[in-house]
Design a protein around this motif. Structure first.
Motif, PDB file in Angstrom:
ATOM      1  N   VAL A 361      62.235 -33.153 -80.333  1.00  0.00           N
ATOM      2  CA  VAL A 361      63.221 -32.358 -81.063  1.00  0.00           C
ATOM      3  C   VAL A 361      64.508 -32.325 -80.259  1.00  0.00           C
ATOM      4  O   VAL A 361      64.494 -32.047 -79.059  1.00  0.00           O
ATOM      5  CB  VAL A 361      62.700 -30.924 -81.309  1.00  0.00           C
ATOM      6  N   THR A 362      65.618 -32.620 -80.908  1.00  0.00           N
ATOM      7  CA  THR A 362      66.918 -32.626 -80.224  1.00  0.00           C
ATOM      8  C   THR A 362      67.886 -31.701 -80.955  1.00  0.00           C
ATOM      9  O   THR A 362      67.709 -31.379 -82.135  1.00  0.00           O
ATOM     10  CB  THR A 362      67.511 -34.043 -80.184  1.00  0.00           C
ATOM     11  N   ASP A 363      68.932 -31.273 -80.233  1.00  0.00           N
ATOM     12  CA  ASP A 363      69.956 -30.448 -80.862  1.00  0.00           C
ATOM     13  C   ASP A 363      71.024 -31.343 -81.484  1.00  0.00           C
ATOM     14  O   ASP A 363      70.893 -32.565 -81.526  1.00  0.00           O
ATOM     15  CB  ASP A 363      70.551 -29.461 -79.857  1.00  0.00           C
ATOM     16  N   ALA A 364      72.092 -30.751 -81.963  1.00  0.00           N
ATOM     17  CA  ALA A 364      73.136 -31.504 -82.664  1.00  0.00           C
ATOM     18  C   ALA A 364      73.796 -32.547 -81.772  1.00  0.00           C
ATOM     19  O   ALA A 364      74.272 -33.587 -82.253  1.00  0.00           O
ATOM     20  CB  ALA A 364      74.188 -30.533 -83.214  1.00  0.00           C
ATOM     21  N   SER A 365      73.834 -32.282 -80.476  1.00  0.00           N
ATOM     22  CA  SER A 365      74.466 -33.233 -79.547  1.00  0.00           C
ATOM     23  C   SER A 365      73.516 -34.336 -79.099  1.00  0.00           C
ATOM     24  O   SER A 365      73.899 -35.230 -78.358  1.00  0.00           O
ATOM     25  CB  SER A 365      74.986 -32.490 -78.315  1.00  0.00           C
ATOM     26  N   GLY A 366      72.261 -34.271 -79.538  1.00  0.00           N
ATOM     27  CA  GLY A 366      71.285 -35.289 -79.152  1.00  0.00           C
ATOM     28  C   GLY A 366      70.502 -34.949 -77.905  1.00  0.00           C
ATOM     29  O   GLY A 366      69.673 -35.741 -77.453  1.00  0.00           O
ATOM     30  N   LYS A 367      70.721 -33.766 -77.338  1.00  0.00           N
ATOM     31  CA  LYS A 367      70.004 -33.349 -76.137  1.00  0.00           C
ATOM     32  C   LYS A 367      68.572 -32.960 -76.491  1.00  0.00           C
ATOM     33  O   LYS A 367      68.323 -32.235 -77.446  1.00  0.00           O
ATOM     34  CB  LYS A 367      70.709 -32.171 -75.476  1.00  0.00           C
ATOM     35  N   THR A 368      67.625 -33.463 -75.711  1.00  0.00           N
ATOM     36  CA  THR A 368      66.221 -33.147 -75.943  1.00  0.00           C
ATOM     37  C   THR A 368      65.935 -31.698 -75.575  1.00  0.00           C
ATOM     38  O   THR A 368      66.321 -31.222 -74.503  1.00  0.00           O
ATOM     39  CB  THR A 368      65.311 -34.074 -75.103  1.00  0.00           C
ATOM     40  N   LEU A 369      65.270 -30.998 -76.475  1.00  0.00           N
ATOM     41  CA  LEU A 369      64.968 -29.587 -76.243  1.00  0.00           C
ATOM     42  C   LEU A 369      63.608 -29.438 -75.575  1.00  0.00           C
ATOM     43  O   LEU A 369      62.696 -30.236 -75.794  1.00  0.00           O
ATOM     44  CB  LEU A 369      64.966 -28.833 -77.578  1.00  0.00           C
ATOM     45  N   GLU A 370      63.501 -28.422 -74.731  1.00  0.00           N
ATOM     46  CA  GLU A 370      62.245 -28.127 -74.056  1.00  0.00           C
ATOM     47  C   GLU A 370      61.652 -26.833 -74.600  1.00  0.00           C
ATOM     48  O   GLU A 370      62.357 -25.991 -75.164  1.00  0.00           O
ATOM     49  CB  GLU A 370      62.457 -28.008 -72.541  1.00  0.00           C
ATOM     50  N   THR A 371      60.367 -26.705 -74.421  1.00  0.00           N
ATOM     51  CA  THR A 371      59.675 -25.494 -74.841  1.00  0.00           C
ATOM     52  C   THR A 371      58.545 -25.232 -73.861  1.00  0.00           C
ATOM     53  O   THR A 371      58.273 -26.066 -72.993  1.00  0.00           O
ATOM     54  CB  THR A 371      59.113 -25.647 -76.277  1.00  0.00           C
ATOM     55  N   GLN A 372      57.906 -24.090 -73.985  1.00  0.00           N
ATOM     56  CA  GLN A 372      56.748 -23.793 -73.167  1.00  0.00           C
ATOM     57  C   GLN A 372      55.493 -24.207 -73.925  1.00  0.00           C
ATOM     58  O   GLN A 372      55.294 -23.834 -75.071  1.00  0.00           O
ATOM     59  CB  GLN A 372      56.696 -22.299 -72.848  1.00  0.00           C
ATOM     60  N   GLY A 373      54.673 -25.021 -73.300  1.00  0.00           N
ATOM     61  CA  GLY A 373      53.473 -25.479 -73.976  1.00  0.00           C
ATOM     62  C   GLY A 373      52.470 -26.058 -73.008  1.00  0.00           C
ATOM     63  O   GLY A 373      52.714 -26.133 -71.797  1.00  0.00           O
ATOM     64  N   PRO A 374      51.313 -26.485 -73.518  1.00  0.00           N
ATOM     65  CA  PRO A 374      50.277 -27.087 -72.674  1.00  0.00           C
ATOM     66  C   PRO A 374      50.619 -28.531 -72.335  1.00  0.00           C
ATOM     67  O   PRO A 374      51.631 -29.071 -72.789  1.00  0.00           O
ATOM     68  CB  PRO A 374      49.037 -27.010 -73.571  1.00  0.00           C
ATOM     69  N   ASP A 375      49.785 -29.160 -71.539  1.00  0.00           N
ATOM     70  CA  ASP A 375      49.946 -30.575 -71.252  1.00  0.00           C
ATOM     71  C   ASP A 375      49.964 -31.355 -72.569  1.00  0.00           C
ATOM     72  O   ASP A 375      49.238 -31.023 -73.510  1.00  0.00           O
ATOM     73  CB  ASP A 375      48.786 -31.058 -70.367  1.00  0.00           C
ATOM     74  N   PRO A 376      50.818 -32.394 -72.684  1.00  0.00           N
ATOM     75  CA  PRO A 376      50.906 -33.156 -73.940  1.00  0.00           C
ATOM     76  C   PRO A 376      49.559 -33.680 -74.441  1.00  0.00           C
ATOM     77  O   PRO A 376      49.404 -33.918 -75.641  1.00  0.00           O
ATOM     78  CB  PRO A 376      51.843 -34.314 -73.576  1.00  0.00           C
ATOM     79  N   TYR A 377      48.580 -33.840 -73.567  1.00  0.00           N
ATOM     80  CA  TYR A 377      47.269 -34.340 -73.984  1.00  0.00           C
ATOM     81  C   TYR A 377      46.628 -33.430 -75.023  1.00  0.00           C
ATOM     82  O   TYR A 377      45.876 -33.890 -75.894  1.00  0.00           O
ATOM     83  CB  TYR A 377      46.349 -34.463 -72.766  1.00  0.00           C
ATOM     84  N   PHE A 378      46.941 -32.140 -74.989  1.00  0.00           N
ATOM     85  CA  PHE A 378      46.300 -31.181 -75.893  1.00  0.00           C
ATOM     86  C   PHE A 378      47.018 -31.038 -77.230  1.00  0.00           C
ATOM     87  O   PHE A 378      46.534 -30.344 -78.120  1.00  0.00           O
ATOM     88  CB  PHE A 378      46.223 -29.800 -75.218  1.00  0.00           C
ATOM     89  N   GLN A 379      48.153 -31.706 -77.380  1.00  0.00           N
ATOM     90  CA  GLN A 379      48.944 -31.510 -78.589  1.00  0.00           C
ATOM     91  C   GLN A 379      48.238 -32.029 -79.843  1.00  0.00           C
ATOM     92  O   GLN A 379      48.501 -31.556 -80.942  1.00  0.00           O
ATOM     93  CB  GLN A 379      50.320 -32.162 -78.436  1.00  0.00           C
ATOM     94  N   ASN A 380      47.384 -33.027 -79.697  1.00  0.00           N
ATOM     95  CA  ASN A 380      46.650 -33.517 -80.862  1.00  0.00           C
ATOM     96  C   ASN A 380      45.150 -33.263 -80.696  1.00  0.00           C
ATOM     97  O   ASN A 380      44.321 -34.060 -81.119  1.00  0.00           O
ATOM     98  CB  ASN A 380      46.910 -35.006 -81.102  1.00  0.00           C
ATOM     99  N   LEU A 381      44.844 -32.152 -80.072  1.00  0.00           N
ATOM    100  CA  LEU A 381      43.452 -31.747 -79.896  1.00  0.00           C
ATOM    101  C   LEU A 381      43.319 -30.312 -80.420  1.00  0.00           C
ATOM    102  O   LEU A 381      44.021 -29.411 -79.958  1.00  0.00           O
ATOM    103  CB  LEU A 381      43.069 -31.795 -78.410  1.00  0.00           C
ATOM    104  N   PRO A 382      42.456 -30.077 -81.434  1.00  0.00           N
ATOM    105  CA  PRO A 382      42.302 -28.722 -81.984  1.00  0.00           C
ATOM    106  C   PRO A 382      41.976 -27.717 -80.884  1.00  0.00           C
ATOM    107  O   PRO A 382      41.277 -28.032 -79.915  1.00  0.00           O
ATOM    108  CB  PRO A 382      41.130 -28.879 -82.955  1.00  0.00           C
ATOM    109  N   LYS A 383      42.491 -26.500 -81.029  1.00  0.00           N
ATOM    110  CA  LYS A 383      42.318 -25.490 -79.983  1.00  0.00           C
ATOM    111  C   LYS A 383      40.860 -25.149 -79.717  1.00  0.00           C
ATOM    112  O   LYS A 383      40.513 -24.737 -78.607  1.00  0.00           O
ATOM    113  CB  LYS A 383      43.093 -24.221 -80.345  1.00  0.00           C
TER     114      LYS A 383
END
Length: 566
Positions: A361-383
């Motif tokens: 996800v990027t803002d209007a200027s194209g800068k990549t936005l950061e968020t607080q979350g788990p390791d990317p490995y868990f992003q496609n793993l059901p909780k």
């Protein structure tokens, strides 16, 4: 996947006779340790770039990381063009190898230093160092075995040398995994530098043994001066690259997704035109036929090397984020002492913000936005599959890159035996047909990934590791058929006066392919259906393989005219 830039003839059984030149073993261990460092670095570089800053990585999104990796691979394969010419005309091959080795070691150690500036300086040192090292160590081996009493053993000598490449490529990933999991990324990169220094010690302390390989040809009036090459190739390429870089400012958008992609693609145009002019202005019929066959081979081979370089881009992303890297308790206990296990955590920390399809996800200027979350490995793993203790031990992603060199060592003798058996019956395919077979197999390896992506909803679940093992196994057979032939074809088909330039053309093929592989991976997030990504490779390989089959008789005839054999 272990390509080595030396003249590698088609693998064939050992000739009769005993013993090899001692220089072979000096070069074997030098190259083994240099490839240890190179493949260690390239095996973890993308992972380092996308790893969250909290873990010591750069925290880049997939697009930026793939762009940087693609640019690095492209320049690594482009620099041997100039490094080979410098050694051929001025430095000599041994001095070029030593200079290149020191620059490579300095670059790897510099990568261990935190900070963006240190990283870019390191990449520059590695690119330049590779330019001096890569083409010239193979030239030394070739010169040694050009001696009349050793010429019959040349094919086997290169096969032994190639095994050194793959041994280095196999063991480096285990070292990288152990060091980065236990001590951090910097220690892993430093290990690449230590490996290169070991190779330099072996090379430098055995100068007398390899002295006979440091033979430069006498300058010929037909040789194109370096000044002319610079004015016809490098200056126009720099101007075109500059224009490409600012294309976004001119048009308001990029043509190839990122500025660096635009710059590189523009830079390739005058270089490609230069090679076409070599063909169109050639006055000898024999030279023109050889150059024509070689340029046709180059054009087709690009597709193969794009698939080859998925190892550092698309397949690394798949292994890292979409593959189930969990293990049984028994396997985990066995792997633990080897340092093959990395720890991923569900604890929130700064990560690249992504949507439901892992797109950054990027803002209007194209800068990549950061968020607080788990390791990317868990992003496609059901909780409900997340570990209750908040941590999970997984096999390190880079270990998958040892599959290919393992299969090369395992399969090479079988391929040797098969073609030896066919040769005795007069049914051995010609070299161009073998290349076509290799391209088809590369496409088949990507087809396995299409099936893998079709059978798994990667946004809800992980894919089995078996798919990557199968993909690498199929590709490896294709690599054995294509990789050992490239520079050998150049030496067979090039007119003597432009052999060095055509060697540079072969490196250009690899450079373009590396950048295209990186370019494809910058669109990874745009492919909602991941099988389409790999389907592009399948279709491209099918077309390239058919074209290679169509021109195989012509190329084989040209090779026979110039060398007396297919």
């Amino acid at each position: 996947m272990t390509q080595t830039a030396v003249e590698q003839p088609v693998i064939s059984p050992s000739p009769k006779g005993k013993g090899h030149h001692k220089g072979l073993y000096v070069l074997f261990f030098t190259e083994m340790w240099e490839r240890f460092g190179y493949y260690l670095m390239i095996g973890i570089f993308f992972l380092y770039l996308v790893d969250p800053a909290a873990n010591g990585g750069k925290g880049l999104d997939t697009t930026k990381a793939a762009d940087l990796v693609g640019s690095y691979i492209a320049l690594v394969y482009l620099s041997p063009f100039l490094g080979g010419l410098m050694a051929d005309r001025y430095l000599g091959y041994r001095r070029a190898v030593i200079l290149g080795g020191f620059l490579l070691a300095a670059g790897y150690f510099c990568l261990a230093v935190p900070g963006d500036m240190a990283m870019y300086v390191a990449l520059g040192l590695i690119i330049i160092g590779n330019g001096f090292f890569k083409p010239n160590i193979g030239t030394i081996l070739g010169n040694i075995y050009n001696r009349e009493d050793l010429r019959a053993k040349k094919d086997v000598a290169y096969n032994i040398f190639y095994m050194g490449v793959n041994i280095g490529a196999f063991i480096c990933n285990f070292v990288a995994a152990y060091l980065r999991n236990h001590y951090g990324w910097g220690h892993a990169f430093a290990a690449a530098g230590v490996g290169m220094l070991i190779g330099l010690v072996i090379f430098s302390t055995n100068q007398k043994v390899i002295a006979s390989g440091d033979i430069r040809k006498e300058p010929s009036p037909d040789d194109m001066p370096i000044g002319k090459i610079v004015s016809l190739v490098f200056v126009p390429a720099i101007i075109a690259a500059t224009l490409g870089y600012f294309m976004q400012d001119i048009l308001g958008h990029t043509l190839f997704h990122t500025r660096s992609n635009d710059a590189f693609m523009f830079a390739c145009v005058p270089i490609i035109i230069f090679y076409i002019r070599l063909y169109t202005t050639s006055k000898k019929h024999e030279d023109k036929r050889g150059l024509g066959a070689l340029l046709a081979f180059f054009a087709v081979a690009i597709v193969f090397w794009v698939i080859y370089n998925q190892n550092s881009t698309g397949l690394t992303i798949w292994a890292d984020q979409y593959t189930d890297r969990g293990m049984s308790t028994t396997v985990e206990e066995a792997a633990k002492p080897l340092g093959m296990l990395q720890t991923v955590t569900t604890e929130p920390h700064a990560v690249t913000q992504v949507d439901e399809h892992f797109r950054a996800v990027t803002d209007a200027s194209g800068k990549t936005l950061e968020t607080q979350g788990p390791d990317p490995y868990f992003q496609n793993l059901p909780k409900d599959q997340w570990p209750k203790e908040g941590k999970m031990r997984l096999i390190s992603t880079e270990i998958f890159q040892s599959i290919n060199p393992f299969f090369i060592v395992a399969f090479s003798l079988m391929v040797v035996g098969l073609f030896g058996w066919l040769a005795k019956r007069g049914k051995e395919p010609t070299t161009p047909v073998k290349i076509a077979m290799g391209i088809f197999l590369a496409g088949a390896s990507s087809l396995l990934m299409v099936v893998a992506a079709s059978m798994t909803n990667v946004y809800l679940d992980k894919s089995s590791m078996a798919w990557l093992f199968g993909t690498y196994a199929v590709f490896t057979v294709g690599e054995i058929l294509v990789s050992p032939i490239g520079l050998s074809m150049v030496s067979k088909l090039s007119p003597p006066r432009v052999t060095a330039l055509m060697m540079g053309g072969w490196y250009l093929v690899n450079a373009i392919a590396g950048k295209v592989a990186g370019l494809m991976a910058t669109f990874w997030d745009e492919f909602i259906d991941k099988k389409l990504y790999f389907l592009i490779l399948v279709i491209s390989a099918a077309v390239a393989g058919v074209v290679m089959l169509m021109i195989s008789k012509w190329i084989a005839q040209v090779v026979k005219e110039k060398t007396g054999s297919y």
